[in-house]
Design an enzyme around this catalytic site. Structure first.
Site, short mmCIF file in Angstrom:
data_model
loop_
_atom_site.label_atom_id
_atom_site.label_comp_id
_atom_site.label_asym_id
_atom_site.label_seq_id
_atom_site.Cartn_x
_atom_site.Cartn_y
_atom_site.Cartn_z
N CYS A 1 36.54 -25.25 81.08
CA CYS A 1 36.74 -23.99 81.49
C CYS A 1 37.53 -23.33 82.70
O CYS A 1 38.32 -22.44 82.63
CB CYS A 1 35.36 -23.11 81.54
SG CYS A 1 34.38 -24.39 82.78
N HIS B 1 34.45 -17.92 86.83
CA HIS B 1 35.06 -18.64 87.77
C HIS B 1 36.21 -18.12 88.38
O HIS B 1 36.81 -17.23 87.70
CB HIS B 1 35.33 -19.92 86.85
CG HIS B 1 34.52 -20.96 86.43
ND1 HIS B 1 32.98 -20.79 86.88
CD2 HIS B 1 34.82 -22.03 85.84
CE1 HIS B 1 32.55 -21.70 86.40
NE2 HIS B 1 33.12 -22.72 85.90
P1 NAP Z 1 22.99 -25.30 78.14
O1 NAP Z 1 22.88 -23.95 78.48
O2 NAP Z 1 22.34 -26.39 78.89
O3 NAP Z 1 22.87 -25.31 76.55
C1 NAP Z 1 22.58 -26.79 75.90
C2 NAP Z 1 22.29 -26.62 74.42
O4 NAP Z 1 22.43 -27.82 74.18
C3 NAP Z 1 21.26 -26.06 74.06
O5 NAP Z 1 21.35 -25.16 72.94
C4 NAP Z 1 20.32 -27.22 73.88
O6 NAP Z 1 19.14 -26.99 73.03
C5 NAP Z 1 21.21 -28.01 73.20
N1 NAP Z 1 20.82 -29.38 73.14
C6 NAP Z 1 20.55 -30.24 74.19
N2 NAP Z 1 20.07 -31.49 73.84
C7 NAP Z 1 20.21 -31.52 72.36
C8 NAP Z 1 19.89 -32.23 71.32
N3 NAP Z 1 19.50 -33.57 71.65
N4 NAP Z 1 20.16 -32.04 70.17
C9 NAP Z 1 20.49 -31.03 69.82
N5 NAP Z 1 20.75 -29.89 70.91
C10 NAP Z 1 20.69 -30.05 71.94
O7 NAP Z 1 24.60 -25.83 78.24
P2 NAP Z 1 25.80 -24.73 78.08
O8 NAP Z 1 26.33 -24.42 79.44
O9 NAP Z 1 25.67 -24.05 77.03
O10 NAP Z 1 27.07 -26.07 77.69
C11 NAP Z 1 27.17 -26.44 76.28
C12 NAP Z 1 28.45 -27.20 76.34
O11 NAP Z 1 29.35 -26.28 76.60
C13 NAP Z 1 28.44 -28.47 77.55
O12 NAP Z 1 29.46 -29.47 76.87
C14 NAP Z 1 29.27 -27.82 78.55
O13 NAP Z 1 30.24 -28.72 79.39
C15 NAP Z 1 30.28 -26.81 77.71
N6 NAP Z 1 30.88 -25.68 78.52
C16 NAP Z 1 30.02 -24.97 79.18
C17 NAP Z 1 30.50 -23.73 79.74
C18 NAP Z 1 29.82 -22.99 80.77
O14 NAP Z 1 30.18 -22.29 81.55
N7 NAP Z 1 28.45 -23.02 80.64
C19 NAP Z 1 31.90 -23.56 79.93
C20 NAP Z 1 32.74 -24.46 78.97
C21 NAP Z 1 32.19 -25.52 78.30
P3 NAP Z 1 17.82 -26.83 73.51
O15 NAP Z 1 17.52 -25.46 74.16
O16 NAP Z 1 16.62 -27.12 72.36
O17 NAP Z 1 17.37 -27.67 74.66
#
Ligand code: NAP
Length: 336
Positions: free
Chosen positions: A130, A245
């Site tokens: 990001c 950011h």
């Molecule tokens: P998050 O809010 O913690 O969400 C994680 C997601 O993954 C939830 O839907 C969770 O489901 C699911 N998950 C976790 N364990 C799992 C499993 N064993 N099987 C299936 N699903 C599972 O994280 P996020 O911020 O959205 O980030 C997600 C990805 O995007 C990461 O790789 C991160 O590096 C990337 N990313 C994030 C951002 C940001 O600004 N947040 C920016 C760029 C990229 P449950 O709700 O059921 O736990």
């Protein structure tokens, strides 16, 4: 395949997953069917989309039958485990994690910068980091205008939602405790208190003393801009901001840059706007609140660097859940 696609979202209940749903709806992406996937914890929950409630299913190896495009946002481990199954089932994966970004044969795409790369995939296309996306949205028009960028020195100011939904909960719990004179609750996400603080540590440290997040700009910048010897020295800092950011960037170019030309080049580029009037009353520059929930990145504070030759210094801000993740992924899906 008809124009309308069967879309699956792996990680639909997360911060990026929620925004993927918003972006698909707002951009009227042609959807024949939407499959929402998350962990067993979320199976059976429903999420609203297009006036309906869609049930979340547990992500398994068999989740991708008939899926055309699988948007992954459940972390690198989940992508590594399940993306190959999605590709084997015939889906194209757009992955938000860092699992495949530097792999040979996996395009790493910011549509406004290198959209043409998206066509050369073997089933997986990666969404860049990001902070890298937001930096390049400001930098790429200057890279094109001034004969190519050769070096970047940057410091990021990264919002807590970059750590997922739990980052926001931790900041808010600490702010609430401070406001009520209560003890700070146990920390789950950050090593240090984030409320009223800044933490110069995003992701894990690597051998050279830079963190993985900092090295992503170095490696991913080279791949996206097609500048194999680009050098980048980056300091990533977590700040107590909910969303968006900001990055202070100094960039060195092959040719001598000019501030007015830089403003024109950025203004003419898609997905990025100039907010740069230092002598207005009050002065104008973008802040994280200005980009939150917005599509475009905003650039201000453009000036000649006083230390390095052929260099400009600028400030770029973008919503990292949106342009830094969900919107960029949906734009890639649109290219497909
Ligand atoms: P998050 O809010 O913690 O969400 C994680 C997601 O993954 C939830 O839907 C969770 O489901 C699911 N998950 C976790 N364990 C799992 C499993 N064993 N099987 C299936 N699903 C599972 O994280 P996020 O911020 O959205 O980030 C997600 C990805 O995007 C990461 O790789 C991160 O590096 C990337 N990313 C994030 C951002 C940001 O600004 N947040 C920016 C760029 C990229 P449950 O709700 O059921 O736990």
């Amino acid at each position: 395949m008809s124009d309308a696609k069967h879309i699956a979202i792996a990680g639909a209940t997360g911060a990026v997953g929620e925004e993927l749903l918003n972006c698909l709806a707002q951009r009227k992406f042609p959807i024949a069917k939407l499959t929402l996937l998350a962990s067993a914890r979320s199976a059976g929950k429903t999420l609203p989309f297009g006036g309906e409630e869609i049930e979340v299913q547990e992500l398994t190896m068999n989740s991708f039958e008939g899926v055309d495009i699988a948007l992954f946002s459940a972390g690198g481990g989940i992508s590594k485990q399940f993306a190959p199954a999605a590709v084997a089932a015939g889906a194209v994966v757009v992955d938000n994690s860092s699992a495949f970004r530097m792999d040979e044969g996996v395009p790493l795409v910011v549509p406004e910068v290198n959209g043409e790369d998206a066509q050369n995939h073997d089933g997986i296309i990666a969404n860049p980091n990001c902070t890298t996306i937001i930096t390049l949205m400001g930098l790429n028009p200057l890279h094109r205008a001034f004969g190519g960028v050769t070096k970047i020195i940057a410091s990021s100011y990264q919002a807590v939602s970059g750590s997922g939904a739990s980052g926001i909960l931790e900041l808010d719990a600490q702010l609430s405790a401070i406001a009520h004179g209560e003890p700070i609750p146990d920390r789950q996400v950050y090593l240090h208190q984030i409320a009223n603080n800044v933490i110069p540590h995003v992701d894990v440290f690597t051998e050279n003393g830079y963190t993985k997040e900092e090295m992503k700009m170095f490696h991913e910048g080279r791949k996206i801009l097609h500048v194999p010897d680009l050098k980048a020295s980056v300091t990533c800092v977590r700040v107590p901001v909910h969303r968006s950011h900001a990055v202070a960037v100094t960039a060195v170019f092959e040719n001598e840059p000019d501030v007015d030309q830089a403003r024109k080049a950025i203004s003419a580029a898609p997905g990025v706007e100039v907010r740069d009037e230092p002598f207005a009353d009050p002065p104008i520059y973008p802040t994280p609140l200005d980009t939150t929930n917005g599509d475009d990145c905003l650039v201000g504070r453009i000036r000649r660097d006083l230390v390095l030759d052929n260099a400009l210094t600028f400030w770029v801000v973008g919503d990292q859940v949106r342009k830094g993740a969900a919107l960029n992924a949906v734009q890639i899906a649109e290219l497909l």
